[in-house]
Design a protein around this motif. Structure first.
Motif: not given
Length: 580
Positions: A346-357, A540-553
């Motif tokens: 029962k994974p809580i996080l699923k297939n997270i791919n994220l890069e932070i510079r 994040l929603s249900n352990g997955e990345i669903v959106e990404e961007g700046t506040h305005e975007e």
């Protein structure tokens, strides 16, 4: 369980050997006293050789005094022996707690841990101080007394044996009943300690909500169970110990009766009978001691099991063999196909791919339970992914030493922990050898220096446990001063302004801008103002990345972030309206 104590005993064997040697000498001297009494009765009192009495009396008193002196030294050495072992046990227990993983503390109540490190080790100490060394005492004394009895009268000695066999059976039955009960008592003591700990730590919340009666009820429930278990143990002791004393009493009366007949029939002298009864008394004490020893042994082994369960607990997050020191971090963080779940199915996080510079400020938002905190806590390896990997500067965090990794990462939680001690000690907690100049500089950057300077003892002012004498904003500024002092390369802000009012939050965020300028920063928040610090926002929603961007975007997309942000603003407006 006793086998696990043997390495600790072996480490301090010289003290144990010294106590045993003194014990043997003391018992040898004690065994001579009844023989001297026999001579006084037979030769001096009955035989009329009164000129021998002063010498024999002085000899008896002298041997008794020497035996008592040796006994005092032996008791001191025994106490030293037990305290050294318990010192080692406590250190090992505390080290075991310190190396445990994050999830361990969600499973084991703090009160249970306190009970094991303090109370349970005390039980082991008491066992090593008196029952263990006195077991040898009882054995040596029994052998010497029984040998002396045989030398005086074989017939009377054989008469005693059936009674002692009955005593041994009773003791065996007693040990079978008492051991499982003592395990329940120790576990219940831990539960009781947990209730007390939770109530004291949360006393402000309890009083604020007016639920003192509920807290008292919880304590009374656990205390009643502890009381009832102890009463059960007392009933067992009240049944078996008097029964054993009765058997021993019958044996003593029988010896006096048949021994008296032997004296009247001139089979042996009054002095011999008195000496025999003295040796019987010496033999009775070891038998009675067995009952005390069984009780102490079962208690100690129950306590020792709880201590060793803690010492031997295997952390979920460990360093791999050959782990390398983490080089100086630049702050490039990558989550690569990361999965996580306490239950793998029962994974809580699923297939997270994220890069932070390096140097980037990233906010992570999402509904409650979406896995935000779990995700960021993988960076310092509080949790390990069940799939995928976490990289910092291209290095898998599993390949490096934990301390070298965590020294370069700092976390400012929603409710920072303030330790009982001075403000100076709290700021320098992550760098105990910091100079006063460094501490003051950190406090100035955190904008807490002016407040500290107004206090009567300034930086040496004592703060209560959990910072009870400080406001929420002051606690957060002290937490930030800690961060500034250790100068981490990666900073995690876990909703640090959620408990602050709007004005304090505004000042806090202005101060944060300077602190995070050159650091890779991950922000978890439910407050709109803190989102303005972010270069990029990940949803994040249900352990997955669903959106990404700046506040305005993200606002323009009118997706989940748009809804979450609207909810944040409405919640803040409602909170401000209530205050107004």
């Amino acid at each position: 369980m006793f086998k696990k104590l043997i390495p600790y005993i072996a480490k301090h064997w010289k003290y144990f050997a010294g106590a045993v040697l003194l014990l043997f000498i003391s018992n040898q001297l004690s065994v001579f006293v009844p023989l001297i009494s026999k001579e006084i009765i037979d030769k001096c009192i009955i035989g009329g050789q009164l000129e021998l009495m002063p010498k024999l009396v002085l000899l008896s008193v002298g041997l008794t005094a020497i035996s008592a002196g040796i006994g005092a030294v032996r008791r001191y050495i025994s106490a030293l022996f037990s305290q050294k072992i318990v010192y080692d046990l406590r250190v090992d227990s505390f080290k075991a707690v310190q190396r445990q993983s994050y999830t361990f503390f969600s499973r084991v109540p703090i009160g249970q841990l306190i009970s094991r490190i303090t109370s349970d080790t005390d039980v082991v100490s008491r066992f090593l101080t008196w029952p263990l060394t006195n077991l040898l005492n009882a054995y040596i004394l029994a052998v010497l007394a029984f040998s002396a009895m045989l030398s005086l009268n074989v017939k009377l000695t054989l008469m005693v044996i059936p009674f002692f066999l009955v005593v041994i059976v009773l003791f065996y039955r007693y040990s079978l009943l008492i051991r499982p009960l003592f395990m329940k008592i120790r576990n219940q003591y831990g539960a009781l300690t947990s209730v007390v700990n939770n109530s004291l730590v949360g006393i402000i919340t309890i009083k604020a909500l007016g639920v003192e009666d509920h807290s008292i009820k919880d304590f009374s429930t656990e205390n009643k169970q502890y009381f009832e278990l102890n009463i059960k143990a007392a009933k067992i002791r009240a049944t078996y110990i008097p029964a054993i004393s009765f058997v021993v009493g019958v044996a003593t009366v029988s010896i006096i009766y048949f021994g008296g007949l032997g004296v009247m029939n001139r089979e042996f002298t009054i002095g011999s009978l008195m000496a025999f009864i003295s040796y019987l008394t010496m033999l009775v004490w070891p038998l009675r001691f067995i009952g005390m020893f069984i009780t102490a042994f079962q208690r100690a082994m129950t306590a020792a099991k709880r201590v060793f369960d803690l010492i031997e607990a295997v952390p979920e997050v460990t360093e791999k063999p050959g782990a390398i020191p983490m080089p100086l971090i630049k702050g490039h963080i990558v989550f690569e196909n990361v999965y996580f779940g306490f239950d793998r199915s029962k994974p809580i996080l699923k297939n997270i791919n994220l890069e932070i510079r390096p140097g980037e400020k990233v906010a992570i938002v999402g509904p409650t339970g979406s896995g935000k905190s779990l995700l960021v806590m993988m960076i310092p390896r509080f949790f390990d992914p069940t799939g995928g990997r976490v990289l910092i500067d291209g290095i898998d965090v599993k390949d490096v030493r934990l301390k070298s990794l965590r020294k370069q990462i700092a976390i400012v939680p929603q409710e920072p922990y303030i330790f009982a001690g001075t403000i100076r000690e709290n700021i320098a907690f992550g760098k105990p050898n910091a100079s006063m100049k460094e501490i003051v500089h950190a406090a100035k950057v955190a904008r807490i220096h002016d407040f500290i300077e107004k206090l009567p003892k300034k930086y040496e002012t004592l703060v209560g446990e959990r910072g009870i004498t400080l406001s929420g904003g002051q606690k957060q500024r002290i937490a930030i001063a800690r961060v500034i002092l250790v100068n981490p390369r990666v900073l995690i802000l876990d909703d640090p302004t959620s408990n602050l009012d709007a004005e304090t939050e505004k000042e806090f965020i202005e101060m944060l801008k300077d602190v995070i300028r050159d650091k890779t920063t991950i922000i978890i928040t439910t407050r709109p103002a803190l989102l303005k610090l972010a270069d990029r926002i990940v949803v994040l929603s249900n352990g997955e990345i669903v959106e990404e961007g700046t506040h305005e975007e993200l606002i323009k997309k009118k997706g989940l972030y748009y809804k979450l942000y609207e909810d944040m603003v409405k919640s803040l407006e409602l909170a401000e309206a209530r205050v107004g």
